[in-house]
Write a protein that holds these residues in place. Structure first.
Motif, short mmCIF file in Angstrom:
data_model
loop_
_atom_site.label_atom_id
_atom_site.label_comp_id
_atom_site.label_asym_id
_atom_site.label_seq_id
_atom_site.Cartn_x
_atom_site.Cartn_y
_atom_site.Cartn_z
N GLN A 162 16.13 -13.23 0.07
CA GLN A 162 16.81 -13.91 1.16
C GLN A 162 16.42 -13.23 2.45
OE1 GLN A 162 20.69 -12.89 -0.07
NE2 GLN A 162 20.58 -14.10 -1.96
N GLU A 163 16.90 -13.77 3.55
CA GLU A 163 16.56 -13.20 4.84
C GLU A 163 17.02 -11.75 4.93
OE1 GLU A 163 14.46 -14.44 6.69
OE2 GLU A 163 14.62 -12.78 8.10
N LYS A 164 18.19 -11.50 4.38
CA LYS A 164 18.79 -10.16 4.39
C LYS A 164 17.85 -9.12 3.76
CE LYS A 164 23.14 -8.14 2.76
NZ LYS A 164 24.14 -8.35 1.70
N CYS A 165 17.16 -9.52 2.67
CA CYS A 165 16.28 -8.60 1.94
C CYS A 165 15.15 -8.11 2.83
CB CYS A 165 15.68 -9.28 0.72
SG CYS A 165 16.91 -9.86 -0.44
N ARG A 166 14.70 -8.99 3.74
CA ARG A 166 13.59 -8.60 4.61
C ARG A 166 14.07 -7.74 5.78
NH1 ARG A 166 10.61 -12.81 2.17
NH2 ARG A 166 11.99 -14.58 2.43
N GLN A 167 15.36 -7.82 6.08
CA GLN A 167 15.89 -7.11 7.24
C GLN A 167 16.35 -5.69 6.92
OE1 GLN A 167 15.47 -8.05 10.26
NE2 GLN A 167 14.51 -9.90 9.43
N GLN A 168 16.97 -5.53 5.77
CA GLN A 168 17.44 -4.17 5.49
C GLN A 168 17.23 -3.80 4.04
OE1 GLN A 168 21.67 -5.44 6.32
NE2 GLN A 168 22.00 -3.53 5.19
N LEU A 169 17.09 -2.49 3.81
CA LEU A 169 16.79 -1.99 2.48
C LEU A 169 18.07 -2.00 1.65
CD1 LEU A 169 14.67 -0.56 0.69
CD2 LEU A 169 15.53 1.59 1.61
N MET A 201 0.86 -1.18 0.00
CA MET A 201 0.00 0.00 0.00
C MET A 201 0.89 1.23 0.00
SD MET A 201 -3.34 -0.83 0.69
CE MET A 201 -4.02 0.33 1.86
N ALA A 202 0.38 2.32 -0.61
CA ALA A 202 1.16 3.55 -0.59
C ALA A 202 1.40 3.97 0.85
CB ALA A 202 0.43 4.63 -1.35
N GLY A 203 2.62 4.29 1.19
CA GLY A 203 2.91 4.75 2.54
C GLY A 203 3.25 3.63 3.50
N GLU A 204 3.06 2.39 3.04
CA GLU A 204 3.38 1.25 3.91
C GLU A 204 4.89 1.01 3.85
OE1 GLU A 204 0.94 -2.24 3.03
OE2 GLU A 204 2.68 -3.47 3.48
N ILE A 205 5.52 1.11 4.99
CA ILE A 205 6.97 0.99 5.02
C ILE A 205 7.37 -0.32 5.68
CG2 ILE A 205 9.12 2.00 5.87
CD1 ILE A 205 7.91 3.77 3.86
N THR A 206 8.10 -1.12 4.93
CA THR A 206 8.63 -2.34 5.54
C THR A 206 10.10 -2.10 5.83
OG1 THR A 206 8.92 -3.14 3.30
CG2 THR A 206 7.03 -3.98 4.52
N LYS A 207 10.63 -2.92 6.71
CA LYS A 207 12.02 -2.71 7.10
C LYS A 207 12.97 -2.94 5.93
CE LYS A 207 12.98 -5.03 10.76
NZ LYS A 207 13.67 -5.91 11.70
N GLY A 208 12.71 -3.99 5.22
CA GLY A 208 13.64 -4.35 4.15
C GLY A 208 13.21 -3.82 2.80
N CYS A 209 13.51 -4.61 1.77
CA CYS A 209 13.14 -4.25 0.40
C CYS A 209 11.63 -4.40 0.24
CB CYS A 209 13.87 -5.19 -0.56
SG CYS A 209 13.37 -5.00 -2.28
N PRO A 210 10.94 -3.40 -0.33
CA PRO A 210 9.48 -3.51 -0.45
C PRO A 210 9.04 -4.66 -1.35
CG PRO A 210 10.31 -1.55 -1.59
CD PRO A 210 11.45 -2.11 -0.81
N PHE A 211 9.94 -5.13 -2.19
CA PHE A 211 9.56 -6.18 -3.14
C PHE A 211 9.83 -7.57 -2.56
CE2 PHE A 211 10.32 -8.63 -7.18
CZ PHE A 211 9.01 -8.56 -7.62
N ALA A 212 10.49 -7.61 -1.38
CA ALA A 212 10.96 -8.89 -0.82
C ALA A 212 9.86 -9.94 -0.73
CB ALA A 212 11.59 -8.66 0.54
N SER A 213 8.65 -9.53 -0.33
CA SER A 213 7.59 -10.51 -0.13
C SER A 213 7.13 -11.16 -1.43
CB SER A 213 6.40 -9.85 0.57
OG SER A 213 5.89 -8.83 -0.26
N ARG A 214 7.45 -10.56 -2.57
CA ARG A 214 7.01 -11.13 -3.84
C ARG A 214 8.19 -11.64 -4.66
NH1 ARG A 214 3.52 -6.51 -6.58
NH2 ARG A 214 2.58 -8.20 -7.78
N CYS A 215 9.37 -11.41 -4.14
CA CYS A 215 10.57 -11.66 -4.94
C CYS A 215 10.95 -13.15 -4.89
CB CYS A 215 11.72 -10.82 -4.40
SG CYS A 215 13.25 -11.02 -5.33
N PRO A 216 11.17 -13.77 -6.06
CA PRO A 216 11.55 -15.19 -6.06
C PRO A 216 12.96 -15.42 -5.50
CG PRO A 216 11.57 -14.29 -8.30
CD PRO A 216 10.99 -13.23 -7.42
N GLN A 217 13.80 -14.39 -5.54
CA GLN A 217 15.18 -14.57 -5.08
C GLN A 217 15.42 -14.01 -3.69
OE1 GLN A 217 17.23 -12.53 -8.19
NE2 GLN A 217 16.15 -13.72 -9.73
#
Lengths: 323, 341
Positions: free
Chosen positions: A297-304, A279-295
């Motif tokens: 890794q744990e690192k992607c969810r932790q930091q941008l 959603m617009a304005g929704e900020i996740t800790k890591g990469c915003p695409f991480a949840s849909r990304c086939p590649q």
């Protein structure tokens, strides 16, 4: 020879205020726009592409504001410019066309009046001079019987013709930059091609720079010199158009290109990127695409991941493309 | 356009036929004796009652009576009004200009201030000017006219002695009905100017102030609300963003672009209110003893003056139809998308 950019966007951040909290919808956006070049900004709904366009001319809705960064037009910051000076820039140095051409023209003023007032807002000229100039402009964008059409109202025009009028209005004062915010989205496919062709043709004739905002990757590939891919308010990849399409680096860009339907390939199901965009304005800790990304890794969810230079392109991904 | 106007005007008699028949039918609910009683002044001559009933055929069939009345109306004779002590047509001619004058002054105030206040309020949405405007409009809307009228009268006449009730002062009455004052239009404000008599003009104007202000408040509140919401809606539209993107000055964006669109619903509202004022400033005219058509209507109704009631209603019906037509035509002037045909 080094050509100096006509527009420099540095670390732009736009936030919406909701219940006294700021939600950034666009972050860390930086790019240079060279004179006479077309930059396509591609992204899906909520990616921040329109907000970015509006912020350039200070046209953001009251709830939104630029919370960080600089927008340098020929080395002057548009953000700190006095309002009166900014008005001089709007419509004459940087002009803009919008998504819904019929709604973007005032329904109760004639097309001629709307053209004439634009001219007279920036240039001292008589009504008669402005009229003649307006006729010339309408002819330039391919409107037949221009002198008679001046006294027509927007509702008497089709969507495509309204967009032609908008383009005529935007080009009235030979601007350095044209911002086109999804200029063909509301139009029929055949009309889309005409309008696209017109923008391209006029861009080359007038040697102006264009920021072309679209959700349509195919369209971007057709028109742009350079493409910037936005996702979740962040630039994911920026590259010359040809390189981006032939060899996308970022998983999101790859996903987008894979979802393009090709005429010479039959598919059972339309390919799509799994999951939902944030959603617009929704900020996740890591990469915003991480949840849909086939590649991912744990690192992607932790930091941008930072935007890094990879050859002639900029990519925001930890995964370095190995050649 | 011309054909449209003609067609609408051709419909006028039909509407009027309907309205007057309805009213005529209602008055028939009163017994012939009641309808005749106003014409017999002396209670000792009750025998004359039967005479009046027979003479005017008050016991005849409704349709026959209605036909007779209509026949007279077509010939320009609205009958005699015992309550006003003059023919109905003359009473309308005498009292209507004062009401038109009052309604016009009121509407000018309402439209000017209402539109301006509404725009101001919309442009400064949720800031203090908007809060004040909203407070005033809610306050004005909820204050009953008879309370406000009496309060104003008490304060500005009773305490301060500034604005007297009535249509004009005694001295003005003498001048106006004197030999040297010429009645050109029947509108005292205009006639005073044409006669070059500033004293009469100021006097008439000062008598207009309180009733006009009283009438204003309610309409003004409504006007501010409509203008404000209409303006807010327009300011959020795409073409306003275009106007800003073109580099127009903010006042041009607000007044020329958004304003011209936002005024459209206000025109309907203003014309409806104006017509309503013409036919129904009854309460205000009564409070301020203002010699207008509303007071005539009330008088006729109170005294069961059938000719007066019918004449008054006929006038209101005509005003409504013509007024609505005028507002439709005004529409086409502001909104090019509307074509009358």
């Amino acid at each position: 020879m080094v050509v100096s950019p006509v527009l420099q966007v540095c670390d732009l951040q736009v936030s919406f205020m909701m219940q006294k909290r700021a939600y950034p919808v666009l972050r860390e956006l930086s790019y240079n726009l060279l004179p006479g070049r077309i930059l396509a900004v591609v992204g899906e709904s909520g990616s921040g592409k329109t907000v970015h366009a509006l912020s350039l001319l200070g046209l953001l809705p009251p709830a939104a504001h630029v919370s960080r960064g600089k927008i340098l037009y020929r080395d002057t910051d548009l953000l700190t410019m006095p309002r009166a000076r900014l008005r001089d820039v709007r419509g004459s140095k940087i002009s803009m066309i919008f998504q819904d051409p019929s709604a973007s023209l005032n329904p109760v003023l004639t097309v001629g009046e709307q053209l004439i007032e634009t001219l007279r807002a920036h240039k001292p000229m008589s009504k008669q001079q402005a009229r003649e100039e307006a006729v010339r402009l309408l002819e330039k964008v391919g409107i037949a019987d221009a002198p008679a059409r001046l006294s027509a109202y927007p509702f008497e025009f089709s969507g495509g013709m309204c967009q032609r009028v908008m383009i005529a209005m935007a080009l009235a004062l030979s601007p350095d930059i044209l911002i086109a915010d999804e200029p063909t989205t509301a139009l029929d496919v055949t009309i889309q091609a005409q309008i696209l062709h017109l923008i391209r043709e006029l861009q080359q004739k007038e040697k102006m720079a264009v920021i072309f905002i679209t959700h349509n990757l195919a369209l971007a590939s057709e028109i742009a010199d350079e493409v910037l891919v936005l996702y979740g308010g962040l630039c994911m990849e920026q590259a010359p158009a040809k390189d981006l399409f032939e060899d996308p680096h970022h998983p999101y860009t790859k996903g987008l290109l894979a979802s393009l339907v090709s005429m010479d390939r039959r598919v059972e199901r339309l390919p799509a990127i799994a999951g939902q965009p944030p959603m617009a304005g929704e900020i996740t800790k890591g990469c915003p695409f991480a949840s849909r990304c086939p590649q991912a890794q744990e690192k992607c969810r932790q930091q941008l991941p930072p935007l890094t230079q990879q050859g002639i392109r900029m990519v925001r991904c930890f995964e370095e493309k190995t050649l | 356009m011309v054909r449209y106007i003609i067609r609408r005007l051709l419909l006028l008699p039909l509407v009027i036929l309907g309205v007057t028949f309805l009213l005529f039918f209602l008055t028939q609910r009163l017994s012939p004796e009641m309808r005749a009683s106003l014409y017999v002044k002396d209670p000792r001559q009750m025998g004359a009652l039967e005479e009046v009933i027979r003479q005017y055929g008050l016991r005849d069939n409704v349709f026959k009576q209605y036909g007779r009345w209509l026949g007279q109306v077509v010939r320009g004779d609205l009958g005699y009004s015992p309550s006003a002590n003059m023919p109905v047509a003359k009473a309308i001619k005498e009292y209507l200009p004062a009401t038109v004058q009052l309604a016009l002054v009121t509407m000018i105030l309402v439209v000017l201030f209402g539109v301006w206040f509404g725009v101001f309020s919309a442009v400064h949405k949720d800031k203090w000017p908007d809060t004040i405007a909203r407070f005033v409009s809610v306050g004005g809307f909820s204050l009953p006219i008879f309370v406000l009228g009496l309060l104003l009268l008490m304060l500005f006449y009773g305490k301060l002695g500034w604005f007297a009730p009535g249509g004009y002062s005694f001295q003005t009455d003498l001048i106006v009905h004197g030999p040297s004052f010429k009645m050109y239009t029947g509108f005292l404000l205009i006639d005073a100017l044409l006669n070059g008599n500033m004293r009469v003009f100021m006097d008439v104007l000062s008598h207009l102030v309180l009733p006009a202000v009283t009438l204003c408040i309610g309409s003004f509140a409504l006007m501010v609300r409509v203008m404000r919401s209409s303006m807010l809606e327009e300011l959020g539209k795409d073409y306003v963003r275009t106007a800003r993107a073109k580099g127009l000055a903010e006042w041009q964006v607000v007044y020329k672009h958004a304003g011209k669109n936002a005024i459209i619903p206000v025109i309907t509202l203003a014309s409806i209110q104006f017509i309503r004022l013409l036919g129904g400033t009854v309460i205000v005219e009564t409070i301020f003893d203002y010699p207008g058509i509303g007071r005539f209507g009330v008088m006729a109704a109170q005294q069961l003056d059938i000719a007066g009631i019918l004449g008054f209603s006929l006038m209101v019906a005509v005003l409504f139809v013509v007024g609505n037509l005028v507002s439709d035509i005004l529409y086409t002037a502001v909104d090019p998308r509307i074509r009358l045909d």
